[in-house]
Design a protein around this motif. Structure first.
Motif, PDB file in Angstrom:
ATOM      1  N   TYR A 115      -3.773 -38.601   1.658  1.00 10.37           N
ATOM      2  CA  TYR A 115      -3.972 -37.627   2.784  1.00 10.37           C
ATOM      3  C   TYR A 115      -2.804 -36.728   2.881  1.00 10.37           C
ATOM      4  CZ  TYR A 115      -7.903 -40.426   3.845  1.00 10.37           C
ATOM      5  OH  TYR A 115      -9.161 -40.984   3.936  1.00 10.37           O
ATOM      6  N   ASN A 137     -14.618 -35.331 -14.815  1.00 13.61           N
ATOM      7  CA  ASN A 137     -14.720 -35.703 -13.578  1.00 13.61           C
ATOM      8  C   ASN A 137     -14.744 -34.406 -12.647  1.00 13.61           C
ATOM      9  OD1 ASN A 137     -15.349 -38.411 -13.820  1.00 13.61           O
ATOM     10  ND2 ASN A 137     -12.932 -38.976 -13.618  1.00 13.61           N
ATOM     11  N   HIS A 163      -3.600 -37.116  -8.652  1.00 12.69           N
ATOM     12  CA  HIS A 163      -5.169 -37.199  -8.349  1.00 12.69           C
ATOM     13  C   HIS A 163      -5.451 -38.478  -7.916  1.00 12.69           C
ATOM     14  CE1 HIS A 163      -9.305 -37.194  -9.924  1.00 12.69           C
ATOM     15  NE2 HIS A 163      -9.220 -36.202  -8.949  1.00 12.69           N
ATOM     16  N   GLU A 180      -9.255 -42.948 -14.546  1.00  7.72           N
ATOM     17  CA  GLU A 180     -10.170 -41.757 -14.583  1.00  7.72           C
ATOM     18  C   GLU A 180     -11.417 -42.247 -15.421  1.00  7.72           C
ATOM     19  OE1 GLU A 180     -10.447 -38.946 -13.071  1.00  7.72           O
ATOM     20  OE2 GLU A 180      -8.441 -38.893 -12.128  1.00  7.72           O
ATOM     21  N   ASP A 240     -22.767 -34.975 -15.109  1.00 11.22           N
ATOM     22  CA  ASP A 240     -21.250 -35.294 -14.963  1.00 11.22           C
ATOM     23  C   ASP A 240     -20.238 -34.586 -14.046  1.00 11.22           C
ATOM     24  OD1 ASP A 240     -21.086 -36.866 -17.396  1.00 11.22           O
ATOM     25  OD2 ASP A 240     -20.582 -35.218 -18.938  1.00 11.22           O
ATOM     26  N   THR A 241     -20.946 -33.941 -13.179  1.00  7.82           N
ATOM     27  CA  THR A 241     -20.477 -33.476 -11.997  1.00  7.82           C
ATOM     28  C   THR A 241     -20.207 -34.685 -10.815  1.00  7.82           C
ATOM     29  OG1 THR A 241     -22.656 -32.991 -10.893  1.00  7.82           O
ATOM     30  CG2 THR A 241     -21.592 -31.136 -12.050  1.00  7.82           C
ATOM     31  N   TRP A 291      -3.272 -34.429   0.149  1.00  9.42           N
ATOM     32  CA  TRP A 291      -4.617 -33.388   0.256  1.00  9.42           C
ATOM     33  C   TRP A 291      -4.214 -32.237   1.227  1.00  9.42           C
ATOM     34  CZ3 TRP A 291      -7.709 -33.140   4.938  1.00  9.42           C
ATOM     35  CH2 TRP A 291      -8.785 -32.356   4.807  1.00  9.42           C
ATOM     36  N   GLU A 345     -16.848 -29.336 -12.316  1.00  8.01           N
ATOM     37  CA  GLU A 345     -17.868 -28.365 -11.503  1.00  8.01           C
ATOM     38  C   GLU A 345     -16.939 -27.330 -10.778  1.00  8.01           C
ATOM     39  OE1 GLU A 345     -17.783 -30.787  -7.153  1.00  8.01           O
ATOM     40  OE2 GLU A 345     -18.381 -32.111  -8.790  1.00  8.01           O
TER      41      GLU A 345
END
Lengths: 324, 309
Positions: free
Chosen positions: A97, A175, A89, A282, B265-266, A100, A178
Motif C-alpha cells: 500500500y 502480466n 511489483h 511472476e 493474457d491480460t 501503491w 494490458e
C-alpha cells in the motif's frame, strides 16, 4: 545495418549508463591477434593448424579476461535491477500500500512496465552481442575456443540467458501487457513476450528484432507437466517446487535451502544448485491465470502432499522432543 | 472390473503422462506399455540396432518401476534370448537400479529404451546379467526372435506381449532383395536408403499416422480435434482405464482440455481481490482514526490534569 552499429546505438540510447560488451575494443583485439598470427606464420601453415595457438598472448591475456569481466558486470547489473523491479511489483502487506500510494503520487506505474521491457531487451541484446563476438573469435582462429569459453561461462552462471530473473521479467511483461506504454523507438527492439503452447507444452517466447527467438520451456522434466509453483535452480533449470524438493531429498517444510550441496540438478547434473534456488512468483501468477482448470486441479493434489509432509515432519519433531 | 489408480500419487501421475507421451509419439524401434492391473509394471519390445548382429531381432522384456519413480531408477529384465543379456534376470546397466547414482529423474521409460538399444552392441565387460555370445549365434537368435513372442506371466500379460509383438512386426521394414539386373539393383538401393531414413528418424511420424489394427485398440485411439483446438499429438489417447473414480482416458482428456481452455493474457483483477483491497484500506483508515481519537483524548486528559495542579 550491422549488429555492431545497432548494438552501439542501443547502448548510447540508454539514459542510465549500463555495462555492456565493448564490441569495438574486442574487435580491435581480434584484429591485432590476426595481424600477429599472420606475421608469425605463413598463411598456409596457420590454415593447416586450424586452431588457435596453445598460448596466444592476445587471447589469453586480453580478449577472454576482458569479455569475462564485461559479462560479469552485465549479469550482475541485470540481476540487481530485475530483482529490485520485481520486489516493487510483488510487494505485499503494508509495503504494498505504501508503494501503491507512492506510485500514484509519482505516476511511475508505466515507468515500471517500461523498465521491465527495457531490461528484457538489455538482456537479450547483450546475449546476442556475446554470441556474435565469440563466433567472430572462432572464425578468426579456426578454433572452438569460443564455444568452450561459452560452456565455461555457463558453469560459472555468468550466462545472462540462464538468469531466473529473465524468465521472471518475461512473465512480468506478459502480466502487465494490458497497460499501453508509449515505448521509445530506441528500445522497441523486441516484439514482446508471449506464453505459447506447442503440443500442449507451455513455453515463454520472446522475439528480438534480428529474427532471434528465445524459448524458455515451462514443462517440469520430473513430473512431465506444466511447472507448478515454479522454482529455478542456480543452473537455470526450472522445476515444480515439490518436484525440486523431492529431487533434492528434502521435505517441503525444510525447503531447498536445507538441501545437501552434493545434490545435483536432475537435468544437467551440476552440484550445489539448490541453495540459491529462486521462486518464480511472476511466472506462477502468469501460469495460474493461463491454465486455471489445471491450476485448481493441481492445487488440490499438492495440498494433500503438503499436508502429508508437514504432518510427517511434526510427528518426527514430536518424537525427537519426547525422546521416543 | 478395471483397477483404479490414485492420481494424487506423483509417481502414478508421472507414469500416466509417460503412457500418454509414448502413445502420442510411437516409434518403429521400440514399444512399451504398462499392464492394466499394475501401471508400475511395463512390458516392452525393442528392435535390434541396425548394422549389428542384432538387426531384425525383436527383443521383449519387462520394466519394474519403483514406487518412488522417477526419483529411483527402474529395473529391467529381458525375456527374449539375445546373446547379449540373460533372460529373466535383472540386468546391470547405468540406467537401471543397479546404479541408482547415475539415474536422473528427467529420464523416462522412452529414454531408458533408447539407451538399452544403444547398449546392445557394446562390450559386456562382465556386467551382471550380461552374456558374450558369438556373432553367428546372436544373428541366429535375432532371426528366431521374430518367429514368436516369449511366453511369460499371466494371460493378461501374455496378451500384451502378443500385442506389442504384432505391432513390432508390422513396423519392421522388409530387407530389399538384390536382383541380377542393373535396374533392379538400383531400385533396391533406393528402397534401402528409404528404409534407412525411416529408421534413422523414427520419431518423424505424422500426428495422424495410423498404427496397424493388429496392435489392437490399446496402442492408439484416434480422436478428432475441433477446428480451433491445438493440433497436438496429446489428442491421441490411451484406452487403458485408471484413476481415482476417473479413467485414464478421461484424465488425458482433462489434461488436453486445459490447453484448449487458455485464458487471455491480460491481468484482470478478480472482484474478490478488489473487495479485499477496499476492505483492507477501510480497516487501515478506521484503525488510524481510532488511534488519533485515543491520542487526542489522552492529550486532553493530560491538559486537565495539569490545570488542576
Amino acid at each position: 545495418m550491422k549488429f555492431c552499429k545497432k548494438y552501439q546505438e542501443y547502448m548510447q540510447g540508454q539514459e542510465k549508463k549500463l555495462p555492456g560488451v565493448g564490441f569495438k575494443k574486442l574487435k580491435k583485439i581480434l584484429k591485432k591477434c590476426r595481424r600477429n598470427s599472420s606475421s608469425q606464420k605463413p598463411l598456409h601453415a596457420s590454415l593447416a593448424a586450424k586452431t588457435c595457438p596453445d598460448h596466444c598472448p592476445v587471447c589469453d591475456g586480453t580478449f577472454f579476461p576482458s569479455l569475462l569481466n564485461e559479462m560479469s558486470d552485465i549479469v550482475g547489473c541485470f540481476n540487481q535491477r530485475a530483482q529490485k523491479l520485481l520486489e516493487l511489483h510483488l510487494a505485499s502487506g503494508v509495503r504494498k500500500y505504501f508503494l501503491w500510494i507512492k506510485g500514484k503520487l509519482q505516476g511511475n506505474h508505466t515507468a515500471l512496465i517500461q523498465e521491465g521491457k527495457d531490461l528484457v531487451t538489455y538482456a537479450l541484446i547483450n546475449a546476442i552481442a556475446i554470441r556474435k563476438i565469440l563466433k567472430k573469435y572462432d572464425k578468426i582462429h579456426y578454433s572452438k575456443q569460443g564455444q568452450l569459453f561459452k560452456s565455461q561461462i555457463q558453469s560459472m552462471h555468468k550466462e545472462i540467458l540462464q538468469s531466473p530473473w529473465l524468465c521472471e521479467l518475461m512473465a512480468f511483461h506478459i502480466n502487465l501487457r494490458e497497460t499501453k506504454v508509449k515505448s521509445r523507438k530506441a528500445h522497441a527492439l523486441f516484439d514482446g513476450c508471449s506464453l505459447t503452447f506447442k503440443d500442449g507444452k507451455p513455453a515463454l517466447t520472446c522475439e528480438l528484432f534480428d529474427s532471434i527467438k528465445v524459448d524458455i520451456d515451462l514443462t517440469c522434466s520430473i513430473c512431465l507437466d506444466t511447472v507448478f509453483d515454479p522454482v529455478s535452480l542456480t543452473c537455470g533449470h526450472i522445476f515444480c517446487y515439490i518436484c525440486a524438493c523431492s529431487a533434492a531429498s528434502v521435505s517441503i517444510v525444510n525447503g531447498l535451502k536445507s538441501a545437501d550441496p552434493k545434490m545435483k540438478c536432475p537435468l544437467c547434473r551440476e552440484g550445489a544448485v539448490y541453495e540459491g534456488a529462486v521462486h518464480l512468483e511472476e511466472l506462477n501468477i502468469l501460469l495460474s491465470r493461463s491454465c486455471q482448470e489445471y491450476w485448481e486441479q493441481r492445487i488440490q493434489t499438492e495440498r494433500v502432499e503438503r499436508v502429508k509432509q508437514i504432518k510427517e515432519h511434526w510427528d518426527s519433531q514430536c518424537r525427537a522432543f519426547v525422546g521416543v | 472390473m478395471a483397477e483404479k489408480h490414485n492420481i494424487k500419487n506423483p509417481a502414478v501421475k508421472r507414469i500416466l503422462q509417460e503412457v500418454k507421451e509414448m502413445q502420442s509419439n510411437p516409434s518403429d524401434d521400440y514399444m512399451s506399455l504398462p499392464l492394466e492391473e499394475n501401471i508400475f509394471e511395463w512390458q516392452f519390445a525393442i528392435r535390434g540396432p541396425r548394422d549389428t548382429e542384432f538387426e531384425g531381432g525383436i527383443y521383449h522384456g519387462r520394466i519394474q518401476l519403483p514406487s518412488e519413480y522417477p526419483f529411483k531408477p527402474p529395473s529391467f529384465m529381458l525375456l527374449t534370448p539375445s546373446g547379449r543379456f540373460e533372460t529373466q534376470t535383472k540386468i546391470c546397466l547405468s540406467i537401471s537400479n543397479h546404479h541408482p547414482e547415475h539415474w536422473q529423474p528427467s529420464w523416462s521409460v522412452r529414454t531408458a529404451l533408447v539407451a538399452l538399444i544403444a547398449f546392445m552392441p557394446t562390450n559386456p565387460n562382465g556386467a551382471l546379467g550380461s552374456l558374450n555370445y558369438k556373432k553367428e549365434d546372436r544373428c541366429a537368435l535375432a532371426t528366431k526372435s521374430q518367429e514368436a513372442p516369449p511366453k511369460f506371466g499371466t494371460p493378461e500379460r501374455q496378451r500384451l506381449i502378443d500385442e506389442i509383438h504384432e505391432y513390432m512386426l508390422s513396423k519392421s521394414s522388409p530387407l530389399p532383395q538384390l536382383a541380377p539386373s542393373q535396374a533392379s539393383e538400383e531400385q533396391s538401393k533406393t528402397e534401402e536408403a528409404k528404409a534407412q531414413v525411416n529408421l534413422e528418424n523414427p520419431e518423424a511420424l505424422p500426428v495422424g499416422a495410423e498404427i496397424p489394427d493388429q496392435a489392437g485398440d490399446r496402442i492408439v485411439e484416434e480422436q478428432e480435434l475441433p477446428v480451433n483446438a491445438n493440433p497436438n499429438p496429446a489428442g491421441v489417447e490411451a484406452s487403458m482405464e485408471s484413476s481415482s473414480s476417473v479413467s485414464s482416458n478421461q484424465l488425458l482428456q482433462k489434461s488436453d482440455a486445459r490447453v484448449q481452455n487458455l485464458k487471455p493474457d491480460t491481468r484482470v483483477q478478480k472482484p474478490d481481490d478488489r473487495l479485499f483491497t477496499l476492505a483492507a484500506i477501510g480497516l487501515a483508515i478506521a484503525i488510524v482514526v481510532l488511534l488519533l481519537k485515543k491520542f487526542i483524548k489522552s492529550t486532553e486528559y493530560g491538559a486537565v490534569f495539569m490545570d488542576e495542579s
